[in-house]
Design a protein around this motif. Sequence first.
Motif, PDB file in Angstrom:
ATOM      1  N   VAL A 229       0.839  -1.318  -0.115  1.00 44.94           N
ATOM      2  CA  VAL A 229       0.145  -0.109  -0.114  1.00 44.94           C
ATOM      3  C   VAL A 229       1.070   1.152   0.038  1.00 44.94           C
ATOM      4  O   VAL A 229       1.769   1.404   1.023  1.00 44.94           O
ATOM      5  N   THR A 230       0.933   2.028  -0.900  1.00 44.19           N
ATOM      6  CA  THR A 230       1.466   3.338  -0.971  1.00 44.19           C
ATOM      7  C   THR A 230       0.659   4.106  -0.330  1.00 44.19           C
ATOM      8  O   THR A 230      -0.501   4.401  -0.445  1.00 44.19           O
ATOM      9  N   GLY A 231       1.163   5.324   0.327  1.00 44.99           N
ATOM     10  CA  GLY A 231       0.139   6.243   1.081  1.00 44.99           C
ATOM     11  C   GLY A 231      -0.414   5.601   2.518  1.00 44.99           C
ATOM     12  O   GLY A 231      -1.216   6.077   2.669  1.00 44.99           O
ATOM     13  N   HIS A 232       0.147   4.683   2.951  1.00 46.30           N
ATOM     14  CA  HIS A 232      -0.147   3.884   4.105  1.00 46.30           C
ATOM     15  C   HIS A 232      -0.385   4.843   5.400  1.00 46.30           C
ATOM     16  O   HIS A 232      -1.219   4.613   6.176  1.00 46.30           O
ATOM     17  N   THR A 233       0.436   5.948   5.235  1.00 44.57           N
ATOM     18  CA  THR A 233       0.276   6.710   6.317  1.00 44.57           C
ATOM     19  C   THR A 233      -0.928   7.744   6.602  1.00 44.57           C
ATOM     20  O   THR A 233      -1.088   8.727   7.408  1.00 44.57           O
ATOM     21  N   GLY A 234      -1.330   7.714   5.351  1.00 48.59           N
ATOM     22  CA  GLY A 234      -2.393   8.814   5.125  1.00 48.59           C
ATOM     23  C   GLY A 234      -3.635   8.355   5.676  1.00 48.59           C
ATOM     24  O   GLY A 234      -3.937   7.545   6.240  1.00 48.59           O
ATOM     25  N   PHE A 235      -4.567   9.444   5.370  1.00 45.32           N
ATOM     26  CA  PHE A 235      -6.056   8.939   6.047  1.00 45.32           C
ATOM     27  C   PHE A 235      -6.468   7.647   5.505  1.00 45.32           C
ATOM     28  O   PHE A 235      -6.872   6.517   6.242  1.00 45.32           O
ATOM     29  N   LYS A 236      -6.925   7.663   4.063  1.00 41.05           N
ATOM     30  CA  LYS A 236      -7.375   6.457   3.136  1.00 41.05           C
ATOM     31  C   LYS A 236      -6.478   5.089   3.671  1.00 41.05           C
ATOM     32  O   LYS A 236      -7.141   4.032   3.808  1.00 41.05           O
ATOM     33  N   GLY A 237      -5.298   5.495   3.418  1.00 40.06           N
ATOM     34  CA  GLY A 237      -4.150   4.402   3.341  1.00 40.06           C
ATOM     35  C   GLY A 237      -4.247   3.823   5.035  1.00 40.06           C
ATOM     36  O   GLY A 237      -3.885   2.453   4.763  1.00 40.06           O
ATOM     37  N   SER A 238      -4.230   4.456   5.940  1.00 46.66           N
ATOM     38  CA  SER A 238      -4.281   4.034   7.187  1.00 46.66           C
ATOM     39  C   SER A 238      -5.411   2.856   7.381  1.00 46.66           C
ATOM     40  O   SER A 238      -5.311   1.820   8.033  1.00 46.66           O
ATOM     41  N   TRP A 239      -6.675   3.364   7.077  1.00 49.30           N
ATOM     42  CA  TRP A 239      -7.813   2.555   7.196  1.00 49.30           C
ATOM     43  C   TRP A 239      -7.719   1.321   6.183  1.00 49.30           C
ATOM     44  O   TRP A 239      -7.964   0.249   6.892  1.00 49.30           O
ATOM     45  N   LEU A 240      -7.212   1.399   5.079  1.00 46.27           N
ATOM     46  CA  LEU A 240      -7.047   0.431   4.202  1.00 46.27           C
ATOM     47  C   LEU A 240      -6.078  -0.860   4.729  1.00 46.27           C
ATOM     48  O   LEU A 240      -6.131  -1.866   4.881  1.00 46.27           O
ATOM     49  N   SER A 241      -4.935  -0.365   5.320  1.00 46.41           N
ATOM     50  CA  SER A 241      -3.988  -1.128   5.994  1.00 46.41           C
ATOM     51  C   SER A 241      -4.393  -1.929   7.398  1.00 46.41           C
ATOM     52  O   SER A 241      -4.220  -2.907   7.475  1.00 46.41           O
ATOM     53  N   ILE A 242      -5.332  -1.220   7.998  1.00 42.36           N
ATOM     54  CA  ILE A 242      -5.931  -1.927   9.431  1.00 42.36           C
ATOM     55  C   ILE A 242      -6.744  -2.941   8.521  1.00 42.36           C
ATOM     56  O   ILE A 242      -6.749  -3.915   9.107  1.00 42.36           O
ATOM     57  N   TRP A 243      -7.733  -2.589   7.825  1.00 48.34           N
ATOM     58  CA  TRP A 243      -8.616  -3.812   7.415  1.00 48.34           C
ATOM     59  C   TRP A 243      -7.790  -4.979   6.609  1.00 48.34           C
ATOM     60  O   TRP A 243      -8.125  -6.145   7.027  1.00 48.34           O
ATOM     61  N   LEU A 244      -6.757  -4.748   6.034  1.00 46.78           N
ATOM     62  CA  LEU A 244      -5.884  -5.723   5.109  1.00 46.78           C
ATOM     63  C   LEU A 244      -5.425  -6.550   6.398  1.00 46.78           C
ATOM     64  O   LEU A 244      -5.413  -7.785   6.142  1.00 46.78           O
ATOM     65  N   HIS A 245      -4.845  -5.924   7.364  1.00 46.99           N
ATOM     66  CA  HIS A 245      -4.178  -6.534   8.342  1.00 46.99           C
ATOM     67  C   HIS A 245      -4.884  -7.556   9.162  1.00 46.99           C
ATOM     68  O   HIS A 245      -4.793  -8.673   9.368  1.00 46.99           O
TER      69      HIS A 245
END
Length: 359
Positions: free
Chosen positions: A16-32
Motif C-alpha cells: 500500500v503506498t500512502g499507508h500513513t495517510g487517511f485512506k491508506g491507514s484505514w485500508l492497512s488496518i482492514w487488510l491486516h
Amino acid sequence: MIDIFNNFYRGKRVLVTGHTGFKGSWLSIWLHELGAEVVGVGLEPYSEKDNFVLSGIGKKIKADIRADIRDGEKMKEIFAQYQPEIVFHLAAQPLVRLSYEIPVETYQTNVMGTINIMEAIRSTESVKVGVMITTDKCYDNKEQLQGYKETDPFGGYDPYSSSKGACEIAIQSWRRSFFNPDDYGKKHHVSLASVRAGNVIGGGDWAKDRIIPDCIRALEAGKPIEIRSPKAVRPWEHVLEPLSGYMLLAQKMWNAPTEYCEGWNFGPEQESVLNVWDVATAIVKNFGRGELKDVSDPNALHEANLLMLDITKAKTRLGWKPRLDAKQCATLTSDWYKRYQKEDVYDICINEIESFLGK
C-alpha cells in the motif's frame, strides 16, 4: 471480523503506498485484520493525531517504510525486496487549495509518482494486480447535474484535479502499452485498474482545508465552524465505502485478470449527495454542540461547486453498492472523533469496520 472477501486476502502480500495517510491507514488496518502481509510505503504522517499514528497500525504490519514515490529507483528496490502480489497505490498530494501553492510538486508527486509505481510493478515479477487510486476530480468538470461515467473525458481546472486527469491518461497508456489485456499471459501477467472515489470522510483525518477536520478542530477549540463554500455539492462517502470497492475489485481482477482492468467509480447513491453546509450541520447535530459561520469569499481560488459520480458500472458489474446513507456516514464519522481521546483507536477502527459491514 466479518470477511466479505471469503479469506481472499489471508497470506497475500499487499503493498500500500500512502499507508500513513487517511485512506491508506484505514485500508492497512482492514487488510491486516483479514490476514494480509501488508507492506506500507509512505511519508511521515501529517499530524500526531492521525489515524495512522493513534491506531499504531505501523507497528502491526509486515513493513512500515518511509519513502517518497517521486524516487523511482527506491520504489523498484522496495518492490524487489518485498515481492508484493497486489498493489494499492494511494500516495498523492491530495489537496486542491495546496495545489495552487505547489503546482510543480503536485504534478511530480501525482503524475510521476504514479508512473514510478507502474514502472516498479513492471519490473517486479510477483505483482499480479495493481489498483491505482485517483479521484472523482479527474473528470473534466462541467458542473453538470448527472454523474460522471467512467467513459467521460478527463480534465481539471486546478493543478490538483488536472494532475489526476493526467494520472488517468498515464494509467491508460501503461495499460495499453505494457499491461494490455490482449497480451495477458504472453507478454505480462498484470491486471491494472484505476479507481475514482468521491469526497471521502471518516475518523482520523486532520488534513487542512477539508470539511470534517475543519469542523472537529473548531468544535474542540469551542469556536464557530467557518464554511468557505457552503453551497458546494460533493459525493460524500465514508472512507470504508470506496475501500470496500477497491478490495472487491482487486479480488475480481485476481480471479479474472482481463475482465476488470479498466476505470471504476465508487461514490454514494444520488440521495447522499449533499452540500458542504448540510454535512457540517450533520456533524454539529451528532456532537450536540457547535455553530456554523459562512465565510465564503467571492474572490477565493476556484473550486468546483458541483461534482457527482455515476456508479452504475460498479453496481452492475462488480455487485458493489454503498452501505451507508449520508446520515449514517456523518454518524459513523462523528463516532470516531467522539471516542478517540478516551479509547484505543485501533479498536475503534475495528468496531467501525464491523458496524459498516453489518449495514
